[in-house]
Each structure stands twice: as structure tokens, then as C-alpha cells.
Design a protein around this motif. Structure first.
Motif, PDB file in Angstrom:
ATOM      1  N   GLY A 145       0.826  -1.196   0.000  1.00  0.00           N
ATOM      2  CA  GLY A 145       0.000   0.000   0.000  1.00  0.00           C
ATOM      3  C   GLY A 145       0.860   1.245   0.000  1.00  0.00           C
ATOM      4  O   GLY A 145       2.095   1.171  -0.049  1.00  0.00           O
ATOM      5  N   ASN A 146       0.211   2.389   0.046  1.00  0.00           N
ATOM      6  CA  ASN A 146       0.916   3.664   0.039  1.00  0.00           C
ATOM      7  C   ASN A 146       1.185   4.151   1.459  1.00  0.00           C
ATOM      8  O   ASN A 146       0.557   3.703   2.419  1.00  0.00           O
ATOM      9  N   ARG A 154       5.135   2.645   5.392  1.00  0.00           N
ATOM     10  CA  ARG A 154       4.463   1.979   4.274  1.00  0.00           C
ATOM     11  C   ARG A 154       4.050   0.564   4.703  1.00  0.00           C
ATOM     12  O   ARG A 154       4.864  -0.173   5.273  1.00  0.00           O
TER      13      ARG A 154
END
Length: 349
Positions: A145-146, A154
Motif C-alpha cells: 500500500g501507500n 508503508r
């Protein structure tokens, strides 16, 4: 105490990271290689060079305290074969084109890939390919994911191994951390060494957004006459920073503080000779805190994201009236045409 000369005028700019090497006699090459690797100095992007009776090892920064027979020299060594290409070659023909990113990071003994879009079987194969390139890995994970939370962490998902906790050697210090719960970028090692090389004698230094302490520990170890105060919001990162202070034996001149810099810095009641602000996304929101904590004539190392220098230069002009920009440079790309930028600034006396 603080030095009276500018960073630009009073101290030589460090040699370019791509120009440094350690020269050692051929008979001592293997022991030298192990030492440089264990301390995080070897530069994997450039080739080792061998001459008549000597070997040149590329390094990312100048090592301190080299034993007799080892010395740092200037050497323009050729680029090494790109490890990203090596990994991609191992995966070609197995994974569908465009289904994974060639970008990866090595943090200590942990490899971090970007293969979350692949099937579990393909992810395991990718992890195995990375382990063939980097044989010392004890864990491999993928970005999942971001970066969205306030701690800059992260999301990671483990593919191989049992734990992502590791010790990362860099510039002669050792950093204990877990990239799954505390922010750390191994790609900024040369930038941290550059800033450390500008530090003068007996400085009081404030490191905001200090993470697990990569700036702080390096400066405290190389400059025992300086006092380093580090502030970090993430409790897990602060715990690791405290362990790293002990691990690197810099407790006499380094202190870690947990908290939001806007709330934690003003009560310190101190004025600093140098302020480091490695939070590119929103460091501008804290320039007033930095300015209030800095002595007249202090140095500020300010990081931002941008396509060019103009926007940040204008921001610094508004927020730090009368300050001089001593230097500005790119220190890594974060997307096509967008960069991590650093500005070395001196406040007016």
C-alpha cells in the motif's frame, strides 16, 4: 559554541559520493572488503578496481578511523551492472510484463519488493530471485500500500522469513529497526553523510522527524563534541532510536524525544546551531518552529518534494526572511519528473 564561517565558505564540500574509494594492498583486500561491507560503506553501484598490488573499493562516504594500509582516495570507478536489471532478468519469462516493479530496497537483511499485484506463487518466486541476488537476506516482503499514516510507514507484507526486524549498517554506524513499523530510507545514506560532513565543532544540533536516528546517530558518533537532540512522533521509531543510541555508544551527546515537534521543541528552551528537517512532504508546516529554535546565523537543512527548485525557494523566502540559500540539490527521484530536494540555508546573524 558555534562556528562563525558559512558551510560553504568555512568547510570544503565533500567529494562526490561517486568519486570516493578506499585503497588497500591486494593481500589485505578480503578483510578490507568485509570491514567496509559490515560498516555500510561499500557502494554497490560501482565496480571494484584492481591494480598492481592494490585494490580500490568504491564507498558511499569517507570512512573514519581506517587502519594502517587503508586510505580514502578519489577514484572515478565505472558503474556496476544494475542489480535491478539482474533481478528483472531472473524474473523475465516467468512473470507477465508490467506486473511488477523493478524497484526494490535492501534494509539490513530485509529485502523489500513491489510485487503485491502478483499471485502468491509469483511473489514467492520473486522473493527467491531476490535472495539469489542478495544471499544474506533473512526476510523478503512486498509493499502492500501507500504511505498514508502520520508515522510515514508503508504497509508491508512478509513473503519469506519470520521477522522484518534487522540491523542496517550505514556510514560506519549500525541501525536497528523494523521497516514495517518505523520509517527508514536506505537510499538516503549518501545524503546523510553529506550533511554530517558539514557539521562544525561544538554545535548544538536539532534533528526533527528523526525516525530511528540515521542522521542523529551518525552525527553524534562522528562529532562527540556536538550535542544532538532528536524529536520523533512514532513511539516505535523512538524506541529503536534509543536502542541505536546505546548500540552505537553515543548516549553522552545524543538524546531522543518522543512527540510532535511543534509541541516538543519549544519547551526545550534551547537554541540550536543547526536544524535538520527530513520531512519532504510537510516540513514547510514546521519552519516557524525551526526558526524559533535556531540561533542567529544557524544552518537549516530543509527537504521537500518538487519538479524543480522554484516553489520551495519561494516558500523559504517567505518563511525565512533574510536567509541565504547556500546550496540546493536533488537527492533522489520519487516519480517520473518529481524529486526529493534539499536546501542548505543559513539564517541571518
Amino acid at each position: 559554541m558555534r562556528r562563525k564561517k558559512d558551510a560553504a565558505a568555512g568547510r570544503k564540500e565533500p567529494a562526490s559520493p561517486g568519486k570516493l574509494a578506499v585503497r588497500v594492498a591486494s593481500a589485505d583486500a578480503e578483510s578490507a572488503r568485509r570491514r567496509l561491507a559490515s560498516e555500510g560503506f561499500l557502494d554497490p553501484s560501482r565496480k571494484v578496481s584492481r591494480g598492481a598490488g592494490f585494490v580500490l573499493f568504491p564507498v558511499i562516504a569517507k570512512p573514519e578511523g581506517l587502519p594502517r594500509g587503508m586510505r580514502t582516495v578519489s577514484a572515478d570507478l565505472p558503474a556496476q551492472k544494475n542489480q535491478n536489471q539482474s533481478l528483472a532478468k531472473r524474473l523475465s519469462g516467468i512473470l507477465s510484463s508490467g506486473s511488477f516493479s523493478k524497484s526494490f530496497d535492501i534494509v539490513g537483511t530485509v529485502g523489500i519488493l513491489d510485487v503485491s499485484g502478483l499471485s502468491p506463487e509469483e511473489q514467492e518466486y520473486a522473493a527467491g530471485a531476490l535472495r539469489q541476488v542478495y544471499c544474506s537476506l533473512t526476510a523478503v516482503c512486498t509493499r502492500a500500500g501507500n504511505i498514508e499514516d502520520e508515522y510515514r510507514v508503508r504497509p508491508l507484507r512478509l513473503i519469506y522469513g519470520k521477522s522484518t526486524e534487522t540491523i542496517h549498517p550505514e556510514n560506519g554506524v549500525r541501525l536497528k529497526l523494523d521497516p514495517a513499523i518505523a520509517y527508514f530510507s536506505a537510499r538516503q545514506a549518501a545524503e546523510r553523510a553529506r550533511v554530517e560532513s558539514l557539521v562544525g565543532k561544538n554545535e548544538e544540533i536539532l534533528v526533527m522527524f528523526a525516525g530511528v536516528g540515521p542522521f542523529s546517530i551518525l552525527i553524534a558518533k562522528r562529532h562527540p563534541d556536538c550535542k544532538v537532540t532528536s524529536v520523533e512522533l512514532n513511539p516505535a521509531a523512538v524506541q529503536y532510536m534509543e536502542e541505536n543510541i546505546s548500540l552505537n555508544k553515543v548516549g553522552r551527546n545524543s538524546v531522543a524525544i518522543e512527540g510532535d515537534v511543534a509541541k516538543a521543541v519549544p519547551p526545550l528552551g534551547k537554541r540550536f546551531d543547526r536544524v535538520i528537517m527530513p520531512l519532504p512532504k510537510s516540513a514547510g508546516d514546521f519552519l516557524d518552529v525551526a526558526l524559533a529554535a535556531a540561533r542567529p546565523g544557524a544552518f537549516i537543512h530543509f527537504y521537500s518534494f518538487g519538479r524543480d527548485f522554484s516553489e520551495t525557494r519561494a516558500l523559504l523566502g517567505r518563511k525565512l526572511p533574510g536567509a541565504r540559500i547556500l546550496g540546493m540539490r536533488r537527492c533522489g527521484a520519487i516519480a517520473p519528473g518529481k524529486f526529493r530536494l534539499v536546501f542548505d540555508v543559513r539564517l541571518p546573524e
